[in-house]
Design a protein around this motif. Sequence first.
Motif, PDB file in Angstrom:
ATOM      1  N   LYS A 212      51.176 -11.545 -22.585  1.00  0.00           N
ATOM      2  CA  LYS A 212      51.135 -10.364 -23.440  1.00  0.00           C
ATOM      3  C   LYS A 212      52.061  -9.295 -22.886  1.00  0.00           C
ATOM      4  N   GLU A 213      52.709  -8.574 -23.810  1.00  0.00           N
ATOM      5  CA  GLU A 213      53.661  -7.542 -23.419  1.00  0.00           C
ATOM      6  C   GLU A 213      53.495  -6.332 -24.323  1.00  0.00           C
ATOM      7  N   MET A 214      53.642  -5.146 -23.757  1.00  0.00           N
ATOM      8  CA  MET A 214      53.606  -3.924 -24.552  1.00  0.00           C
ATOM      9  C   MET A 214      54.943  -3.751 -25.241  1.00  0.00           C
ATOM     10  N   GLN A 215      54.907  -3.386 -26.514  1.00  0.00           N
ATOM     11  CA  GLN A 215      56.131  -3.125 -27.253  1.00  0.00           C
ATOM     12  C   GLN A 215      56.073  -1.697 -27.778  1.00  0.00           C
ATOM     13  N   LEU A 216      57.092  -0.911 -27.447  1.00  0.00           N
ATOM     14  CA  LEU A 216      57.141   0.485 -27.865  1.00  0.00           C
ATOM     15  C   LEU A 216      57.590   0.586 -29.320  1.00  0.00           C
ATOM     16  N   PRO A 217      57.341   1.729 -29.948  1.00  0.00           N
ATOM     17  CA  PRO A 217      57.730   1.895 -31.350  1.00  0.00           C
ATOM     18  C   PRO A 217      59.239   1.799 -31.544  1.00  0.00           C
ATOM     19  N   GLU A 218      59.640   1.559 -32.787  1.00  0.00           N
ATOM     20  CA  GLU A 218      61.049   1.458 -33.165  1.00  0.00           C
ATOM     21  C   GLU A 218      61.793   2.733 -32.760  1.00  0.00           C
ATOM     22  N   GLY A 219      62.974   2.592 -32.189  1.00  0.00           N
ATOM     23  CA  GLY A 219      63.788   3.746 -31.822  1.00  0.00           C
ATOM     24  C   GLY A 219      63.568   4.240 -30.403  1.00  0.00           C
ATOM     25  N   VAL A 220      62.518   3.805 -29.744  1.00  0.00           N
ATOM     26  CA  VAL A 220      62.264   4.219 -28.368  1.00  0.00           C
ATOM     27  C   VAL A 220      62.975   3.236 -27.457  1.00  0.00           C
ATOM     28  N   GLN A 221      63.795   3.755 -26.560  1.00  0.00           N
ATOM     29  CA  GLN A 221      64.567   2.893 -25.677  1.00  0.00           C
ATOM     30  C   GLN A 221      63.682   2.372 -24.554  1.00  0.00           C
ATOM     31  N   GLN A 222      63.657   1.054 -24.416  1.00  0.00           N
ATOM     32  CA  GLN A 222      62.904   0.431 -23.348  1.00  0.00           C
ATOM     33  C   GLN A 222      63.820   0.199 -22.161  1.00  0.00           C
TER      34      GLN A 222
ATOM     35  N   ARG B 211      52.266  -1.490 -29.269  1.00  0.00           N
ATOM     36  CA  ARG B 211      51.494  -2.633 -29.733  1.00  0.00           C
ATOM     37  C   ARG B 211      51.655  -3.750 -28.719  1.00  0.00           C
ATOM     38  N   VAL B 212      50.708  -4.650 -28.707  1.00  0.00           N
ATOM     39  CA  VAL B 212      50.733  -5.766 -27.775  1.00  0.00           C
ATOM     40  C   VAL B 212      51.221  -6.995 -28.536  1.00  0.00           C
ATOM     41  N   VAL B 213      52.249  -7.649 -27.988  1.00  0.00           N
ATOM     42  CA  VAL B 213      52.795  -8.865 -28.588  1.00  0.00           C
ATOM     43  C   VAL B 213      52.815  -9.966 -27.535  1.00  0.00           C
ATOM     44  N   LYS B 214      52.774 -11.205 -27.993  1.00  0.00           N
ATOM     45  CA  LYS B 214      52.875 -12.335 -27.062  1.00  0.00           C
ATOM     46  C   LYS B 214      54.342 -12.693 -26.890  1.00  0.00           C
ATOM     47  N   ARG B 215      54.733 -12.877 -25.655  1.00  0.00           N
ATOM     48  CA  ARG B 215      56.115 -13.260 -25.332  1.00  0.00           C
ATOM     49  C   ARG B 215      56.069 -14.298 -24.230  1.00  0.00           C
TER      50      ARG B 215
END
Length: 132
Positions: free
Chosen positions: A26-36, A18-22
Motif C-alpha cells: 500500500k502507498e499513499m497517493q497525494l491529490p492531483e497537482g501536488v508534487q511528490q 488516498r491509499v493505492v496498491k502498488r
Amino acid sequence: MTSRTQIPDTVTLHVPFRVVKRGGRKEMQLPEGVQQSRRTDNTLVKALARAFRWKHMLDSGEFATIGELAEHEGIAPSYMTRVLRLSLLAPDIVEAILDGRQGPEVTLARVLEPFPAAWNEQRPGFQADTDD
C-alpha cells in the motif's frame, strides 16, 4: 509579564490523500497537482543490481550456465532467468528506476513479466514519471 497561551491537548490535521496498491504494498497517493518527492524503489534497484551482477558473472566465464549460477546463488533457474532479463532494459529506463522516476505501474512484478528486447518497443510500457 508574558501571558501563557493554553496549548491544546490534541491537534487535528487534515491531509488529503488516498491509499493505492502498488506492487503488492500500500502507498499513499497525494491529490492531483501536488508534487511528490522522488522515491527510489529499493526492490527494483536490488533486482537490477542482481541482474547486472549475474550477467557479469556469466559473461566473465565465472559460471558456464544459468543453472550452475542459480545453484550457486541458491535460487530457482526460472527466477534467475526472469531477473537476468532486466539487463536488457533500455539505459534510460534503468536510469529512471535508479533515480526513482519510474511510473507507478513500474513494479518488480511488472518488470519481471516478458517485455520486448528492442529498446524503443520497451518505452511505452515503462514510462518515466516526468513531473519534476
